[in-house]
Design an enzyme around this catalytic site. Sequence first.
Site, PDB file in Angstrom:
ATOM      1  N   SER A  86      -7.351   3.928  -1.523  1.00  0.00           N
ATOM      2  CA  SER A  86      -7.053   2.496  -1.398  1.00  0.00           C
ATOM      3  C   SER A  86      -8.270   1.608  -1.637  1.00  0.00           C
ATOM      4  O   SER A  86      -8.114   0.449  -2.015  1.00  0.00           O
ATOM      5  CB  SER A  86      -6.458   2.198  -0.014  1.00  0.00           C
ATOM      6  N   THR A 136      -7.790  -2.317   1.661  1.00  0.00           N
ATOM      7  CA  THR A 136      -7.222  -3.337   0.776  1.00  0.00           C
ATOM      8  C   THR A 136      -7.675  -4.753   1.114  1.00  0.00           C
ATOM      9  O   THR A 136      -8.219  -5.445   0.244  1.00  0.00           O
ATOM     10  CB  THR A 136      -5.688  -3.248   0.745  1.00  0.00           C
ATOM     11  N   ASP A 170      -0.726  -0.474  -4.738  1.00  0.00           N
ATOM     12  CA  ASP A 170      -2.067  -0.009  -5.115  1.00  0.00           C
ATOM     13  C   ASP A 170      -2.043   1.438  -5.606  1.00  0.00           C
ATOM     14  O   ASP A 170      -2.891   1.846  -6.401  1.00  0.00           O
ATOM     15  CB  ASP A 170      -3.061  -0.186  -3.964  1.00  0.00           C
ATOM     16  N   HIS A 171      -1.073   2.209  -5.155  1.00  0.00           N
ATOM     17  CA  HIS A 171      -0.889   3.598  -5.559  1.00  0.00           C
ATOM     18  C   HIS A 171       0.387   4.102  -4.913  1.00  0.00           C
ATOM     19  O   HIS A 171       0.974   3.414  -4.070  1.00  0.00           O
ATOM     20  CB  HIS A 171      -2.073   4.474  -5.113  1.00  0.00           C
ATOM     21  N   ASP A 197       0.849  -1.190   0.000  1.00  0.00           N
ATOM     22  CA  ASP A 197       0.000   0.000   0.000  1.00  0.00           C
ATOM     23  C   ASP A 197       0.885   1.241   0.000  1.00  0.00           C
ATOM     24  O   ASP A 197       1.715   1.430   0.884  1.00  0.00           O
ATOM     25  CB  ASP A 197      -0.902   0.003   1.234  1.00  0.00           C
ATOM     26  N   HIS A 244      -9.588  -2.631   6.996  1.00  0.00           N
ATOM     27  CA  HIS A 244      -9.098  -1.544   6.150  1.00  0.00           C
ATOM     28  C   HIS A 244      -9.351  -1.871   4.678  1.00  0.00           C
ATOM     29  O   HIS A 244      -9.678  -2.997   4.314  1.00  0.00           O
ATOM     30  CB  HIS A 244      -7.617  -1.291   6.427  1.00  0.00           C
ATOM     31  N   ASP A 265       2.172   2.952   3.245  1.00  0.00           N
ATOM     32  CA  ASP A 265       1.294   4.076   2.911  1.00  0.00           C
ATOM     33  C   ASP A 265       1.156   5.051   4.070  1.00  0.00           C
ATOM     34  O   ASP A 265       1.284   6.272   3.896  1.00  0.00           O
ATOM     35  CB  ASP A 265      -0.082   3.511   2.534  1.00  0.00           C
ATOM     36  N   HIS A 287       2.162   8.979   4.110  1.00  0.00           N
ATOM     37  CA  HIS A 287       1.191  10.052   4.374  1.00  0.00           C
ATOM     38  C   HIS A 287       1.782  11.073   5.338  1.00  0.00           C
ATOM     39  O   HIS A 287       1.610  12.285   5.163  1.00  0.00           O
ATOM     40  CB  HIS A 287      -0.085   9.472   4.993  1.00  0.00           C
TER      41      HIS A 287
END
Length: 500
Positions: free
Chosen positions: A115, A168, A348-349, A67, A166, A305, A309
Amino acid sequence: MIRRRKILKKGIFSKSLLFVLVAIVLLSGLSSIAVEAMSSKPVETKNEVKKIEEVKAPKYVFYFIGDGLGPAQRQLAEYYFKYQSKDQNAKLLMDQFPVAGINTTYSADSLVTDSAAAGTALATGYKTNNGVIAQLPDGTNLKTLAEVAKEKGMATGLVSTTRLTHATPASFATHIDNRNKENEIAAQYVESGVEFLAAGGYRYFVPKGGELKSKRKDDRDLVKEFKNKGYNTFISEADTTQFRSFAPQGKEKVVALFTYSHLPYEIDRDVNKLPSLAEMTEKGVDVLSKYDNGFFMMIEGGRIDHAAHANDPAGMLHDTLAFDRAISKAYKFYQAHPKETLIVVVGDHETGGVGLGFAKNYFLNVDKLAAVKVSTADVLNYGEGKYNGNRDEFFSYIDKNLGLSNLTVQEKAEIVKAMDMVDKGHKASAREYGGYDPVAIATTHVLSERANLQWTTYAHSATSIPLSAVGVGADNFGGYKDNTEIAKTMAKVMEVELAR
């Protein structure tokens, strides 16, 4: 051929060059797996790789999702790995796989995905709006890879360092219009039939008013419901030792939820109290390999991820390294079952808009991150390192735990500016500090800039994501693709059908 003979007759190619060309052709014919990049379909050669329909479906499928794992995250972790191992030839395992690709990530309603939409694309092969889990924007449920694998008779597993509810992991086993409805997502897991579940977030599975802290709004005890369905349950860090020693004797089912919310960042994890992502992956293999018809397992490195952030470079790279160690557990299994196993690694990104270098500087000093002992994302924002008004104490703490000694005038000024804001009671500006603690963000930016890293956002970016794969059918994943194509290709390789 006519043109080639004429050229050869004219003597343009020397005999030695001809021998080299022949050798290259022979070597390419001997290669069983080719690295394919920047192509929308497998590269065709004289000895073309087998088509999907000609390859026997893999019995064991590992789907690794990092993630927030963009190209800079993978690259930074590998550079640090080289530094750490004192070997400039060292590479992450995921970067050694023979098939490579790159994937777009946009959602149905935004070029920058969240996500939920990205997880849905990777799980179902369809685009949806940000915030939606395994449904089309109109509310139509979508079949997921885990669900169709189960229909085929395979065992299934979901592993994550985030809460199980969450986005995913939820995208593979639940269907809901809003990712924030985590109580409802938790309830759907009970009916999902997934044989192995390991993550954090027991708060949505234990009843309100029970022994463990809960965020449920009712008295429903989902852990008890799992037990009634024959699951072995491991709830809270108190059950870590039992989880580690658990040895499946046959076709067992497991649900393991170790923490109230997410599992800690790898850099903060107490190894004596909580399992790593690699341990959870290995236990998943132990459990699922007991089933006769193989298995499908999705493993998420979810906190890469979260660190990005919060613009936490050390937290991000250590969780990426932990993700790679989890991949090594799957690869060990692949080595024992090379003709039956597929491993696909994706993100995923991208998160944070990480830049490896900034301004007019031509360097990247990963050694500046070596002295970091704690995450800035958690410890400086919410934990023992959070600024409490005592400036000397804070500067001493970041010296000891982040290696931020001998601050320059400019570096100290940036941190003091944030301290002034906090001391005056001003809340963090979402624009300037991303909603995080201003002192934590100012500090993590000083740390990043010492390494010559820069961040462009506290959110996700639209950056395309690297993919790598090895094993049965891996050749089909190479090239430049959209994230929906990964799920669709996996379905074809597995000989299952994704449908609405």
